[in-house]
Scaffold this active site. Sequence first.
Site, PDB file in Angstrom:
ATOM      1  N   ALA A  99       4.458   4.176   2.878  1.00 57.70           N
ATOM      2  CA  ALA A  99       4.047   2.926   2.232  1.00 57.70           C
ATOM      3  C   ALA A  99       4.242   1.790   3.234  1.00 57.70           C
ATOM      4  O   ALA A  99       4.888   1.955   4.269  1.00 57.70           O
ATOM      5  CB  ALA A  99       4.870   2.675   0.971  1.00 57.70           C
ATOM      6  N   LYS A 100       3.679   0.636   2.922  1.00 55.38           N
ATOM      7  CA  LYS A 100       3.857  -0.542   3.790  1.00 55.38           C
ATOM      8  C   LYS A 100       3.486  -1.783   2.988  1.00 55.38           C
ATOM      9  O   LYS A 100       2.673  -1.727   2.067  1.00 55.38           O
ATOM     10  CB  LYS A 100       2.956  -0.447   5.028  1.00 55.38           C
ATOM     11  CG  LYS A 100       3.458  -1.261   6.212  1.00 55.38           C
ATOM     12  CD  LYS A 100       4.605  -0.567   6.926  1.00 55.38           C
ATOM     13  CE  LYS A 100       5.073  -1.336   8.141  1.00 55.38           C
ATOM     14  NZ  LYS A 100       6.059  -0.568   8.920  1.00 55.38           N
ATOM     15  N   GLY A 101       4.081  -2.917   3.380  1.00 59.17           N
ATOM     16  CA  GLY A 101       3.764  -4.177   2.722  1.00 59.17           C
ATOM     17  C   GLY A 101       3.561  -5.283   3.734  1.00 59.17           C
ATOM     18  O   GLY A 101       3.959  -5.158   4.896  1.00 59.17           O
TER      19      GLY A 101
ATOM     20  N   VAL B 273       0.851  -1.189   0.000  1.00 56.98           N
ATOM     21  CA  VAL B 273       0.000   0.000   0.000  1.00 56.98           C
ATOM     22  C   VAL B 273       0.885   1.237   0.000  1.00 56.98           C
ATOM     23  O   VAL B 273       1.797   1.353   0.818  1.00 56.98           O
ATOM     24  CB  VAL B 273      -0.936   0.020   1.233  1.00 56.98           C
ATOM     25  CG1 VAL B 273      -1.762   1.313   1.263  1.00 56.98           C
ATOM     26  CG2 VAL B 273      -1.861  -1.188   1.239  1.00 56.98           C
TER      27      VAL B 273
END
Length: 424
Positions: free
Chosen positions: A113-115, A68
Amino acid sequence: MTMPLSYVQPTADSPWGTYLSQIDRVLPYLGPLARWAETLRRPKRTLIVDIPIELDNGTIAHYEGYRVQHSLTRGPGKGGVRYHPDVTLEEVMALSAWMSIKNAAVNLPYGGAKGGIRVDPKVLSQKELEKLTRRYTSEIGIIIGPQQDIPAPDVNTNAQIMAWMMDTYSMNTGATATGVVTGKPLHLGGSLGRVKATGRGVFVTGREAARRIGLDIRGAKVAVQGFGNVGSSAAELFAAAGALVVASQDHSGTVFNGHGLDTAQLQAHVKASGGVAGFAGGEAMGLEEFWDVDCQILIPAALENQITAARAHRLKAKLVLEGANGPTGSAADDILAERGVLVVPDVICNAGGVTVSYFEWVQDFSSFFWTEDEINARLDKIMVGALNNIWDTADHHRISLRTATFAVACERILSARQERGLYP
């Protein structure tokens, strides 16, 4: 008429629900920029991928993965990747949004952001973990890159996983791209000081906060939840400064020693056994008893929503240092404020990690590397400067440090949004 997002159903205490309530609280302090605030409630880009791999026994397993990008207004996305069986899209959305706030709070030229992958990495072999990581990297490769979005380690990911991600991205693009991830091994363009950076940031902000409220760290009792990278590094630094780390809790259990746990021995025990449970230098405690420990400083450095409203009433600590992301629910935040407990929020307290990730990224671009002393000095300067700015904002508006951090960060994000304008 702007409609809410159709693909999430946040509850009050879910990570995304908590983030939305934090945005609501900051609106009165944004002035004319508040007209842009809806941008903060909507991730710019959300990618859900399927990750099929062949397991060692020959069967095919499928895992759900996410990346995201909440905001790219101030620069490329930046944020970790976590491997955990309970990862959800909403959680990753919230974590990416908190990264937007965190990067702006310390004025790094990044968006958030992040995953994440829904997987328990402990049940996979090393080869399966590598396959999972490489396929995930290939699937999200269309939106990451040194100038687009730069992943880093988070829960259950480490330097080895970053090495596989960097290699996979490099193979797919045809050139070694060390700057595509941070938190890499030193041999592959990693930075000195990165492993302990988040814990060091917790210590630096904690030291400054303690000084401001007149709490002497020497002899202060500290309880740490989570004894991974962040919790153990922070515990080590507090112990070195003369504090007593009296309790530690992780997924395996809780240990207590009123005279202080030996942090070096505890780290060795955790490395050997995988958790704090069974440590000979302390006695076992019940899960809930941890929240009643007599301490001046509490460091939640595990997962989200650990300090619930019920637990907030019981804490003995005067100072809470959020090493984890989102460990305190909104209702608990209010209770702690009423009780006079100072909370140094995650979006500044644990920003040491992304700050040294930024240093790593800069070093990779220039192919010129700094000493660990230079890195720690620069980290201290950035963290103290950012916290002082936030504290001034909190005093000016008479608001909590969390709302003040959001005020500083959101003003930077929304000013950039306004100046860039809307395309087309």
